[in-house]
Design a protein around this motif. Structure first.
Motif, PDB file in Angstrom:
ATOM      1  N   CYS A  98       0.766  -1.402  -0.045  1.00 45.21           N
ATOM      2  CA  CYS A  98      -0.074  -0.012  -0.141  1.00 45.21           C
ATOM      3  C   CYS A  98       0.680   1.174   0.231  1.00 45.21           C
ATOM      4  N   TRP A  99       2.143   1.008  -0.057  1.00 38.36           N
ATOM      5  CA  TRP A  99       3.144   2.161  -0.103  1.00 38.36           C
ATOM      6  C   TRP A  99       3.845   2.364  -1.458  1.00 38.36           C
ATOM      7  N   ASP A 100       3.144   1.464  -2.417  1.00 36.13           N
ATOM      8  CA  ASP A 100       3.730   1.300  -3.956  1.00 36.13           C
ATOM      9  C   ASP A 100       5.211   1.189  -3.727  1.00 36.13           C
ATOM     10  N   GLU A 101       5.428   0.063  -3.131  1.00 35.85           N
ATOM     11  CA  GLU A 101       6.991  -0.425  -2.909  1.00 35.85           C
ATOM     12  C   GLU A 101       7.092  -1.734  -3.489  1.00 35.85           C
ATOM     13  N   THR A 102       8.068  -2.287  -4.051  1.00 37.70           N
ATOM     14  CA  THR A 102       8.187  -3.721  -4.734  1.00 37.70           C
ATOM     15  C   THR A 102       8.436  -4.552  -3.421  1.00 37.70           C
ATOM     16  N   ASN A 103       7.554  -5.710  -3.406  1.00 36.38           N
ATOM     17  CA  ASN A 103       7.682  -6.560  -2.359  1.00 36.38           C
ATOM     18  C   ASN A 103       9.022  -7.562  -2.602  1.00 36.38           C
ATOM     19  N   GLU A 104      10.311  -7.255  -2.315  1.00 35.55           N
ATOM     20  CA  GLU A 104      11.331  -7.867  -2.518  1.00 35.55           C
ATOM     21  C   GLU A 104      12.064  -8.125  -1.290  1.00 35.55           C
ATOM     22  N   SER A 105      12.909  -9.205  -1.113  1.00 33.99           N
ATOM     23  CA  SER A 105      13.735  -9.396  -0.075  1.00 33.99           C
ATOM     24  C   SER A 105      14.747  -8.190   0.016  1.00 33.99           C
ATOM     25  N   ALA A 170      35.111  -9.274   5.164  1.00 28.04           N
ATOM     26  CA  ALA A 170      34.649  -8.161   4.426  1.00 28.04           C
ATOM     27  C   ALA A 170      35.084  -8.408   2.943  1.00 28.04           C
ATOM     28  N   ASP A 171      36.648  -8.454   2.826  1.00 26.54           N
ATOM     29  CA  ASP A 171      37.161  -8.640   1.280  1.00 26.54           C
ATOM     30  C   ASP A 171      36.514  -9.813   0.635  1.00 26.54           C
ATOM     31  N   LEU A 172      36.427 -10.827   1.452  1.00 24.85           N
ATOM     32  CA  LEU A 172      36.004 -11.921   0.746  1.00 24.85           C
ATOM     33  C   LEU A 172      34.337 -11.892   0.313  1.00 24.85           C
ATOM     34  N   LEU A 173      33.642 -11.637   1.235  1.00 29.53           N
ATOM     35  CA  LEU A 173      32.410 -11.387   0.768  1.00 29.53           C
ATOM     36  C   LEU A 173      31.988 -10.284  -0.371  1.00 29.53           C
ATOM     37  N   PHE A 174      32.785  -9.132  -0.442  1.00 30.22           N
ATOM     38  CA  PHE A 174      33.094  -8.255  -1.561  1.00 30.22           C
ATOM     39  C   PHE A 174      33.090  -8.868  -2.582  1.00 30.22           C
ATOM     40  N   HIS A 175      34.095  -9.516  -2.775  1.00 29.25           N
ATOM     41  CA  HIS A 175      34.636 -10.127  -4.044  1.00 29.25           C
ATOM     42  C   HIS A 175      33.707 -11.057  -4.374  1.00 29.25           C
ATOM     43  N   TYR A 176      32.894 -11.870  -3.376  1.00 33.83           N
ATOM     44  CA  TYR A 176      32.072 -13.008  -3.895  1.00 33.83           C
ATOM     45  C   TYR A 176      30.933 -12.447  -4.681  1.00 33.83           C
ATOM     46  N   LEU A 177      30.366 -11.011  -4.092  1.00 34.04           N
ATOM     47  CA  LEU A 177      29.283 -10.405  -4.691  1.00 34.04           C
ATOM     48  C   LEU A 177      29.753  -9.963  -5.973  1.00 34.04           C
ATOM     49  N   LEU A 179      31.748 -11.797  -7.923  1.00 29.33           N
ATOM     50  CA  LEU A 179      31.763 -12.980  -8.584  1.00 29.33           C
ATOM     51  C   LEU A 179      30.309 -13.541  -8.856  1.00 29.33           C
ATOM     52  N   LEU A 180      29.379 -13.462  -8.185  1.00 29.41           N
ATOM     53  CA  LEU A 180      27.983 -13.661  -8.352  1.00 29.41           C
ATOM     54  C   LEU A 180      27.474 -12.868  -9.571  1.00 29.41           C
ATOM     55  N   GLN A 181      27.667 -11.542  -9.554  1.00 26.47           N
ATOM     56  CA  GLN A 181      27.148 -10.755 -10.510  1.00 26.47           C
ATOM     57  C   GLN A 181      27.828 -10.958 -12.031  1.00 26.47           C
ATOM     58  N   ALA A 182      29.013 -11.480 -11.862  1.00 27.43           N
ATOM     59  CA  ALA A 182      29.796 -11.824 -13.257  1.00 27.43           C
ATOM     60  C   ALA A 182      29.140 -13.173 -13.535  1.00 27.43           C
ATOM     61  N   LYS A 183      28.738 -14.009 -12.743  1.00 23.98           N
ATOM     62  CA  LYS A 183      28.176 -15.208 -13.348  1.00 23.98           C
ATOM     63  C   LYS A 183      26.410 -15.082 -13.495  1.00 23.98           C
ATOM     64  N   GLY A 184      25.839 -13.827 -13.338  1.00 23.77           N
ATOM     65  CA  GLY A 184      24.501 -13.735 -13.596  1.00 23.77           C
ATOM     66  C   GLY A 184      23.611 -13.858 -12.324  1.00 23.77           C
ATOM     67  N   PHE A 185      24.241 -13.647 -11.273  1.00 25.35           N
ATOM     68  CA  PHE A 185      23.578 -14.249  -9.956  1.00 25.35           C
ATOM     69  C   PHE A 185      23.479 -13.054  -9.124  1.00 25.35           C
ATOM     70  N   THR A 186      22.650 -13.000  -7.989  1.00 24.52           N
ATOM     71  CA  THR A 186      22.669 -12.041  -6.734  1.00 24.52           C
ATOM     72  C   THR A 186      22.432 -12.897  -5.562  1.00 24.52           C
ATOM     73  N   LYS A 188      20.192 -13.171  -3.727  1.00 22.99           N
ATOM     74  CA  LYS A 188      18.652 -13.790  -3.606  1.00 22.99           C
ATOM     75  C   LYS A 188      18.775 -15.151  -4.182  1.00 22.99           C
ATOM     76  N   ASP A 189      19.649 -15.429  -5.110  1.00 19.12           N
ATOM     77  CA  ASP A 189      19.939 -16.896  -5.580  1.00 19.12           C
ATOM     78  C   ASP A 189      20.438 -17.769  -4.499  1.00 19.12           C
ATOM     79  N   ILE A 190      21.655 -17.257  -3.839  1.00 23.66           N
ATOM     80  CA  ILE A 190      21.847 -18.028  -2.845  1.00 23.66           C
ATOM     81  C   ILE A 190      20.950 -18.320  -1.661  1.00 23.66           C
ATOM     82  N   VAL A 191      20.349 -17.342  -1.307  1.00 24.41           N
ATOM     83  CA  VAL A 191      19.247 -17.656  -0.234  1.00 24.41           C
ATOM     84  C   VAL A 191      18.144 -18.504  -0.714  1.00 24.41           C
ATOM     85  N   LYS A 192      17.852 -18.491  -2.088  1.00 24.51           N
ATOM     86  CA  LYS A 192      16.861 -19.550  -2.360  1.00 24.51           C
ATOM     87  C   LYS A 192      17.393 -20.995  -2.152  1.00 24.51           C
TER      88      LYS A 192
END
Length: 199
Positions: A98-105, A170-177, A179-186, A188-192
């Protein structure tokens, strides 16, 4: 559960509706005791409509039901937090909320960081952006950086310097993010994947 329906003269209590999965607030409605009881009995969220002056089950006309997951009372026993699995958009205007926001995680700052990485990748100013330069060098270089950071965090885990350990994490997580995008993922895909394993 004790609910103080008599606190207000109209016998209504506010009911905050939250998506169980995304944790987004979808809407606010009002319940009297009858609406609350029907919600619990049917598993479909039912309100008391102040305009129609009757019980109203969300989705009774549109089919966009709010399937009940849980109900919590606040500290004053006069406001409900109702977690649901929504079927379709929640707002009568056709929007997710009702606040016109997208219901995403949302993963808070990590979601912001993902957006920054996307922006740097798309704008690709490799002379001024470390992220853009990694994408320019390709998947092998990005994967190599993740491997290097993984080794460094293992080394720091064996020592007693918490600050270095956290920084390597922090460095590992940053570079993993990246890598995820380089493979076409985010994330959310890991959470699934993790949610699927949890079941």
């Amino acid at each position: 559960m004790e609910i103080d329906f008599n606190k207000n003269s109209d016998g209504l209590v506010p009911a905050i509706i939250q998506d169980f999965t995304t944790r987004q607030v979808l809407m606010l409605g009002y319940m009297n005791e009858e609406a609350y009881n029907k919600t619990v009995e049917t598993g479909k969220v039912t309100f008391f409509s102040r305009t129609k002056k009757r019980l109203w089950t969300k989705g009774e006309e549109s089919g966009n039901f709010l399937n009940l997951i849980s109900v919590k009372n606040d500290c004053d026993n006069d406001t409900l937090l109702i977690k649901v699995n929504p079927v379709g958009p929640t707002c009568h205007k056709g929007t997710d909320t009702c606040w016109d926001e997208t219901n995403e995680s949302s993963f808070g700052f990590l979601s912001e960081l993902e957006s920054v990485i996307t922006s740097r990748r798309v704008n690709a100013d490799s002379e001024n952006s470390y992220v853009a330069s990694l994408f320019e060098k390709g998947i092998n270089k990005i994967a190599q950086k993740v491997g290097e950071e993984a080794v460094e965090i293992v080394i720091e885990a064996k020592d007693n310097d918490d600050n270095l350990f956290l920084n390597e994490g922090a460095d590992l997580l940053f570079h993993y993010l990246i890598l995820l995008q380089a493979k076409g993922f985010t994330l959310k895909d890991i959470v699934k994947v993790l949610e699927g394993r949890h079941k």
